[in-house]
Design an enzyme around this catalytic site. Structure first.
Site, PDB file in Angstrom:
ATOM      1  N   GLU A 169      -5.308   3.548   6.385  1.00 49.07           N
ATOM      2  CA  GLU A 169      -4.996   3.434   4.955  1.00 49.07           C
ATOM      3  C   GLU A 169      -5.544   4.664   4.233  1.00 49.07           C
ATOM      4  O   GLU A 169      -5.047   5.083   3.196  1.00 49.07           O
ATOM      5  CB  GLU A 169      -5.682   2.162   4.421  1.00 49.07           C
ATOM      6  CG  GLU A 169      -5.236   1.753   3.041  1.00 49.07           C
ATOM      7  CD  GLU A 169      -5.790   0.372   2.649  1.00 49.07           C
ATOM      8  OE1 GLU A 169      -5.586  -0.600   3.419  1.00 49.07           O
ATOM      9  OE2 GLU A 169      -6.401   0.275   1.583  1.00 49.07           O
ATOM     10  N   ARG A 211       0.817  -1.231   0.000  1.00 43.16           N
ATOM     11  CA  ARG A 211       0.000   0.000   0.000  1.00 43.16           C
ATOM     12  C   ARG A 211       0.845   1.273   0.000  1.00 43.16           C
ATOM     13  O   ARG A 211       0.448   2.287   0.587  1.00 43.16           O
ATOM     14  CB  ARG A 211      -0.952   0.034   1.204  1.00 43.16           C
ATOM     15  CG  ARG A 211      -1.956  -1.086   1.242  1.00 43.16           C
ATOM     16  CD  ARG A 211      -2.961  -1.031   0.094  1.00 43.16           C
ATOM     17  NE  ARG A 211      -3.864  -2.156   0.215  1.00 43.16           N
ATOM     18  CZ  ARG A 211      -3.631  -3.333  -0.360  1.00 43.16           C
ATOM     19  NH1 ARG A 211      -2.566  -3.525  -1.118  1.00 43.16           N
ATOM     20  NH2 ARG A 211      -4.491  -4.323  -0.201  1.00 43.16           N
ATOM     21  N   SER A 258     -11.374   0.189   2.917  1.00 46.33           N
ATOM     22  CA  SER A 258     -10.782  -0.172   4.211  1.00 46.33           C
ATOM     23  C   SER A 258     -10.150   1.049   4.858  1.00 46.33           C
ATOM     24  O   SER A 258      -9.367   1.753   4.231  1.00 46.33           O
ATOM     25  CB  SER A 258      -9.720  -1.262   4.023  1.00 46.33           C
ATOM     26  OG  SER A 258     -10.361  -2.452   3.670  1.00 46.33           O
TER      27      SER A 258
HETATM   28  C1  LIG Z   1     -15.737   0.327  -1.931  1.00 43.92           C
HETATM   29  C2  LIG Z   1     -14.238   0.495  -1.934  1.00 43.92           C
HETATM   30  C3  LIG Z   1     -13.436  -0.619  -2.035  1.00 43.92           C
HETATM   31  C4  LIG Z   1     -12.039  -0.470  -2.050  1.00 43.92           C
HETATM   32  N1  LIG Z   1     -11.270  -1.582  -2.159  1.00 43.92           N
HETATM   33  C5  LIG Z   1      -9.927  -1.458  -2.159  1.00 43.92           C
HETATM   34  C6  LIG Z   1      -9.104  -2.618  -2.276  1.00 43.92           C
HETATM   35  O1  LIG Z   1      -9.567  -3.730  -2.408  1.00 43.92           O
HETATM   36  N2  LIG Z   1      -7.765  -2.436  -2.239  1.00 43.92           N
HETATM   37  C7  LIG Z   1      -7.184  -1.198  -2.114  1.00 43.92           C
HETATM   38  O2  LIG Z   1      -5.956  -1.102  -2.097  1.00 43.92           O
HETATM   39  N3  LIG Z   1      -7.947  -0.088  -2.014  1.00 43.92           N
HETATM   40  C8  LIG Z   1      -9.290  -0.174  -2.028  1.00 43.92           C
HETATM   41  N4  LIG Z   1     -10.079   0.933  -1.922  1.00 43.92           N
HETATM   42  C9  LIG Z   1      -9.448   2.251  -1.767  1.00 43.92           C
HETATM   43  C10 LIG Z   1      -9.314   3.031  -3.097  1.00 43.92           C
HETATM   44  O3  LIG Z   1     -10.310   2.671  -3.986  1.00 43.92           O
HETATM   45  C11 LIG Z   1      -8.012   2.780  -3.788  1.00 43.92           C
HETATM   46  O4  LIG Z   1      -6.956   3.105  -2.932  1.00 43.92           O
HETATM   47  C12 LIG Z   1      -7.897   3.602  -5.083  1.00 43.92           C
HETATM   48  O5  LIG Z   1      -6.823   3.108  -5.808  1.00 43.92           O
HETATM   49  C13 LIG Z   1      -7.737   5.098  -4.851  1.00 43.92           C
HETATM   50  O6  LIG Z   1      -7.823   5.755  -6.110  1.00 43.92           O
HETATM   51  P1  LIG Z   1      -8.456   7.197  -6.249  1.00 43.92           P
HETATM   52  O7  LIG Z   1      -8.253   7.645  -7.646  1.00 43.92           O
HETATM   53  O8  LIG Z   1      -9.846   7.232  -5.780  1.00 43.92           O
HETATM   54  O9  LIG Z   1      -7.539   8.027  -5.281  1.00 43.92           O
HETATM   55  P2  LIG Z   1      -7.954   9.276  -4.378  1.00 43.92           P
HETATM   56  O10 LIG Z   1      -8.857   8.809  -3.304  1.00 43.92           O
HETATM   57  O11 LIG Z   1      -8.441  10.384  -5.215  1.00 43.92           O
HETATM   58  O12 LIG Z   1      -6.540   9.664  -3.771  1.00 43.92           O
HETATM   59  C14 LIG Z   1      -5.877   8.782  -2.898  1.00 43.92           C
HETATM   60  C15 LIG Z   1      -4.447   9.301  -2.711  1.00 43.92           C
HETATM   61  O13 LIG Z   1      -3.757   9.175  -3.953  1.00 43.92           O
HETATM   62  C16 LIG Z   1      -3.270  10.442  -4.386  1.00 43.92           C
HETATM   63  N5  LIG Z   1      -3.416  10.508  -5.845  1.00 43.92           N
HETATM   64  C17 LIG Z   1      -4.527  10.271  -6.591  1.00 43.92           C
HETATM   65  N6  LIG Z   1      -4.244  10.400  -7.897  1.00 43.92           N
HETATM   66  C18 LIG Z   1      -2.930  10.735  -7.974  1.00 43.92           C
HETATM   67  C19 LIG Z   1      -2.039  11.034  -9.042  1.00 43.92           C
HETATM   68  N7  LIG Z   1      -2.422  11.013 -10.327  1.00 43.92           N
HETATM   69  N8  LIG Z   1      -0.763  11.358  -8.744  1.00 43.92           N
HETATM   70  C20 LIG Z   1      -0.324  11.404  -7.451  1.00 43.92           C
HETATM   71  N9  LIG Z   1      -1.118  11.130  -6.399  1.00 43.92           N
HETATM   72  C21 LIG Z   1      -2.400  10.797  -6.657  1.00 43.92           C
HETATM   73  C22 LIG Z   1      -4.121  11.478  -3.661  1.00 43.92           C
HETATM   74  O14 LIG Z   1      -3.395  12.686  -3.494  1.00 43.92           O
HETATM   75  C23 LIG Z   1      -4.397  10.775  -2.342  1.00 43.92           C
HETATM   76  O15 LIG Z   1      -3.328  10.987  -1.467  1.00 43.92           O
HETATM   77  C24 LIG Z   1     -11.475   0.824  -1.934  1.00 43.92           C
HETATM   78  C25 LIG Z   1     -12.301   1.952  -1.833  1.00 43.92           C
HETATM   79  C26 LIG Z   1     -13.675   1.792  -1.837  1.00 43.92           C
HETATM   80  C27 LIG Z   1     -14.541   3.002  -1.755  1.00 43.92           C
END
Ligand SMILES: Cc1cc2nc3c(=O)[nH]c(=O)nc-3n(C[C@H](O)[C@H](O)[C@H](O)COP(=O)(O)OP(=O)(O)OC[C@H]3O[C@@H](n4cnc5c(N)ncnc54)[C@H](O)[C@@H]3O)c2cc1C
Length: 316
Positions: free
Chosen positions: A311, A167, A219
């Site tokens: 996380e 992670r 999570s």
């Molecule tokens: C229902 C649900 C299930 C999930 N299941 C999982 C799972 O199984 N495994 C898991 O690991 N996670 C899970 N997650 C968490 C999340 O979906 C993941 O971590 C996802 O990859 C985050 O992507 P995001 O674009 O939404 O990031 P955001 O929420 O928009 O950002 C998260 C972080 O990443 C940074 N970020 C985003 N885009 C960039 C970029 N282009 N460059 C630099 N930094 C960036 C942001 O600044 C922030 O710090 C889940 C979430 C939900 C709601």
């Protein structure tokens, strides 16, 4: 073309449906938008004591915005491009994981099936090395491109230089001031039906296990490596050990055993359906979620002597 907007509600960009307003908001669809947009923002005349800070937003599925909002520039990454370059798949960081998986099915590309149902953008997944079902985002990555928001320097890192771990990646540590722009994956040709069926299988599992009927950010805590437990505890908890991506005790199980299922602060509740998900029952504030997180950490510490590690990303 980019527009620097002001006073944009972050609640609308958060999967938690929580958060105040962003003082400045820039949606970027290309590297050029980042370079030009940030330059233009720097020229914006603001009070002399204003501290220029940035926050990069993907799909908002792993963030908790403050109730007071963000007093800086939110850069929403919407670089939404997928293309083949010889045998590599080049993906814009703003592409939704679901869209990338549709592309993989359509083009019979195998390697990302584990991510079926994973919400958010590919950039967000790379930064936190998102993973599930024994797969991690890092697994098929060859290179990652980014832009440093302080210097506006563009950089390409090889897989090794990205320092991926459980992670995390360099973009969460020493390169946290960079915005990921493009990712190159090396996928293999597979059978379309098999790829599709594996992805659908993960989506079904998620629907069954996750409280998707309420706003949430997945999570809240990382799972706990078994090395953190005493020998006695491991003996007691051995039935719960999961190997994903290494031997851990799922935090959902720890929270459940600590009697925290359904624990509530305001409209923030630790879901009974998945005891590592905090859900927003309607009007939860960031403060409610933070208080609930503190309670969970304290109870687990007292009960197991374990320090849970969030996380979710807190944005202040
Ligand atoms: C229902 C649900 C299930 C999930 N299941 C999982 C799972 O199984 N495994 C898991 O690991 N996670 C899970 N997650 C968490 C999340 O979906 C993941 O971590 C996802 O990859 C985050 O992507 P995001 O674009 O939404 O990031 P955001 O929420 O928009 O950002 C998260 C972080 O990443 C940074 N970020 C985003 N885009 C960039 C970029 N282009 N460059 C630099 N930094 C960036 C942001 O600044 C922030 O710090 C889940 C979430 C939900 C709601």
């Amino acid at each position: 073309m980019f527009v620097i907007q002001q006073n944009i509600s972050l609640k609308d960009y958060s999967n938690f449906k929580i958060g105040g307003k962003a003082r400045y908001f820039l949606e970027v669809k290309s590297v050029n938008d980042i370079l030009e947009g940030v330059r233009k923002w720097r020229e914006t005349d603001i009070e002399s004591n204003f501290q220029r800070k940035y926050f990069v937003l993907g799909g908002g599925t792993n963030v908790l915005f403050n109730d007071a909002g963000f007093d800086g520039l939110v850069i929403k990454n919407s670089i939404d491009e997928i293309r083949m370059e010889e045998d590599l798949l080049v993906v814009g960081a703003g592409v939704l994981m679901s869209k990338l998986l549709d592309y993989c099915v359509e083009n019979s590309l195998s390697g990302l099936e584990w991510a079926g149902g994973l919400p958010g953008t590919v950039g967000g997944a790379v930064r936190g090395n998102a993973g599930a079902y024994r797969g991690e985002t890092k697994d098929k990555i060859v290179e990652v491109d980014s832009v440093n928001l302080d210097t506006l320097e563009q950089k390409t890192r090889t897989y090794d230089q990205c320092q991926f771990d459980y992670r995390t990646s360099i973009f969460k540590t020493t390169a946290a001031n960079e915005v990921i722009t493009y990712i190159k994956f090396k996928l293999t040709k597979g059978k379309k039906e098999e790829i599709e069926s594996l992805i659908e299988d993960k989506k079904t599992k998620r629907k069954l296990r996750h409280p998707l009927e309420y706003p949430n950010v997945g999570s809240i805590f990382k799972n706990v490596p078994i090395g953190k437990f005493t020998k006695e505890q491991i003996k007691q908890l051995s039935q719960y050990v999961k190997d994903d991506p290494f031997a851990v005790i799922p935090t959902a199980k720890i929270n459940f055993l600590a009697g925290l299922s359904g624990k509530r602060v305001g409209d923030a509740k630790l879901s009974e359906k998945h005891t590592n998900f905090i859900v927003n029952l309607g009007n939860a504030k960031a403060e409610d979620v933070k208080k609930l997180i503190e309670i969970i950490i304290k109870v687990v510490r007292e009960k197991f002597g374990i320090e849970l590690e969030p996380e979710v990303m807190f944005v202040d």
